[in-house]
Design a protein around this motif. Structure first.
Motif, short mmCIF file in Angstrom:
data_model
loop_
_atom_site.label_atom_id
_atom_site.label_comp_id
_atom_site.label_asym_id
_atom_site.label_seq_id
_atom_site.Cartn_x
_atom_site.Cartn_y
_atom_site.Cartn_z
N UNK A 326 21.69 -28.11 -9.88
CA UNK A 326 21.55 -28.70 -8.55
C UNK A 326 20.98 -27.69 -7.57
N UNK A 327 21.50 -26.46 -7.60
CA UNK A 327 20.99 -25.41 -6.72
C UNK A 327 19.52 -25.15 -7.03
N UNK A 328 19.17 -25.14 -8.30
CA UNK A 328 17.78 -24.91 -8.70
C UNK A 328 16.86 -25.97 -8.11
N UNK A 329 17.30 -27.23 -8.14
CA UNK A 329 16.49 -28.32 -7.59
C UNK A 329 16.40 -28.22 -6.08
N UNK A 330 17.50 -27.86 -5.42
CA UNK A 330 17.50 -27.71 -3.97
C UNK A 330 16.51 -26.63 -3.55
N UNK A 331 16.51 -25.50 -4.27
CA UNK A 331 15.61 -24.40 -3.92
C UNK A 331 14.15 -24.74 -4.15
#
Length: 387
Positions: A326-331
């Motif tokens: 999820x963090x990867x997609x947000x970034x």
């Protein structure tokens, strides 16, 4: 399975442990010169800035290799990228091991910082709770970055809520590179130090040591159960707070109270976001539960075997991987949503009527220490003894 950590999440800050090679005020003088001097001075790599917006730190995420899980890291930037921010807004986080290495944090919620954190540069502001779940608990570097982010948020939040002197009401000014504040009234000049809200969190155990009292709050995700917790009243000891809170919320009378460990908790509710969780085992003198519905949704005695099963079938690794993705997609600017619900879809193929908070929470370690019959009161977090 229950997961063991060498230190609680948000503890073990590597900057606070590092030997200070420069004073906060000398570091502030250098930062001031970098903000005022021309572009040539902005190439100083040893001065690093962590920016936060609405309590969310700026982070980057490294894409996974093969079947690995993405790794997030703090998005340190140079002073040149925040030169429009007032010097008084910066807080000193600490120095590194090398001469001149200094780390700062600044809140840019109300600052014009262009496209910083938009995702176009691979950086984004991400909720600290999401980062907490997404951190690789086996990676000392990741846990160190999490503790730095927690420290930064706690310090900046204290600045936000201590703008006026509690003695005379005059506006306060930062001193000692943002690590203290002082009343600006010359007749007062009171120094103000950072404060956190202490909270007792306790696992209440029956006399036979085969059942534990767990509770639910209405804000919990479905089927999650945890320890009781509460704030300390003025003039009250930690042990007294444990007994009072347990009695008020559940009607259970507590006798012996034994210290376990403590954890910085910079992700509390918006009214009191930065807390220190002080963990205890508490032994019940009564068994009849009378739930205070204004405080809790429910409280029940749970058998040791039932708790063991919940810890066994809960896939905490899956929660970490899901949050990291999820963090990867947000970034990447793909997913702007910050809902925590998906972070807690942690069950394996086996089903359990309950699950326990993840290893980022002190509640997990209180419960798992008891369930797996480890020697009480302590474990690797503490050489605990009866208080």
């Amino acid at each position: 399975m229950a997961i063991r950590l060498p230190a609680h999440a948000f503890a073990g800050n590597p900057l606070s442990l590092a030997k200070l090679v420069q004073s906060p005020n000398s570091a502030l003088d250098k930062l001031k010169s970098l903000l005022l001097e021309g572009p040539a001075e902005y190439s100083t790599p040893e001065v690093k800035i962590l920016v936060l917006r609405k309590g969310r730190p700026l982070v980057r995420s490294l894409d996974p290799v093969a079947d690995s899980t993405p790794i997030w890291r703090l998005g340190w930037i140079s002073p040149s990228q925040v030169k429009e921010v007032s010097l008084d807004s910066f807080v000193y986080l600490g120095s590194g091991k090398e001469e001149g290495e200094a780390y700062w944090a600044v809140d840019v919620t109300d600052a014009a910082t262009g496209r910083l954190g938009s995702g176009s540069d691979g950086l984004h502001f991400v909720e600290l709770r999401t980062l907490m779940v997404a951190a690789d608990w086996a990676d000392a570097g990741a846990m160190g970055e999490l503790s730095i982010a927690g420290h930064a948020r706690a310090l900046l939040d204290w600045h936000r809520t201590s703008r006026f002197c509690g003695y005379c009401g005059t506006i306060t000014s930062p001193i000692d590179a943002g690590r203290r504040k002082q009343c600006s009234d010359e007749s007062c000049k009171k120094k103000i130090y950072p404060r956190i809200d202490p909270v007792v969190i306790m696992l209440v155990i029956d006399k036979e040591n085969d059942r534990a009292l767990l509770s639910r709050q209405s804000r919990f995700v479905p089927r999650m159960w945890s320890c009781l917790a509460g704030f300390i009243e003025p003039g009250e000891s930690l042990e007294e707070a444990v007994r009072r809170e347990t009695l008020e919320e559940t009607g259970i009378e507590v006798g012996q109270v034994i210290y376990h460990s403590s954890q910085p908790w910079p992700v509390g509710p918006s009214s009191m976001p930065c807390q220190l969780m002080v963990g205890f085992f508490a032994y019940a003198k009564s068994l009849e539960i009378r739930v205070d519905k204004a405080e809790l949704e429910d409280a029940q005695w749970h058998s040791k075997e039932g708790v063991k099963r919940a810890l066994t079938v809960t896939d905490y690794g899956k929660a970490q991987r899901t949050a990291a993705m999820k963090v990867n997609q947000i970034c990447k600017g793909v997913d702007q949503g910050q809902s925590l619900a998906s972070d807690f879809k942690v069950e394996s193929e086996k089903h359990s009527p309950m699950f326990i908070p993840g290893p980022f929470a002190i509640a997990h370690h209180l419960i798992s220490s008891w369930a797996h019959a480890e020697s009480l009161p302590g474990d690797q977090f503490s050489s605990a003894s009866s208080l």
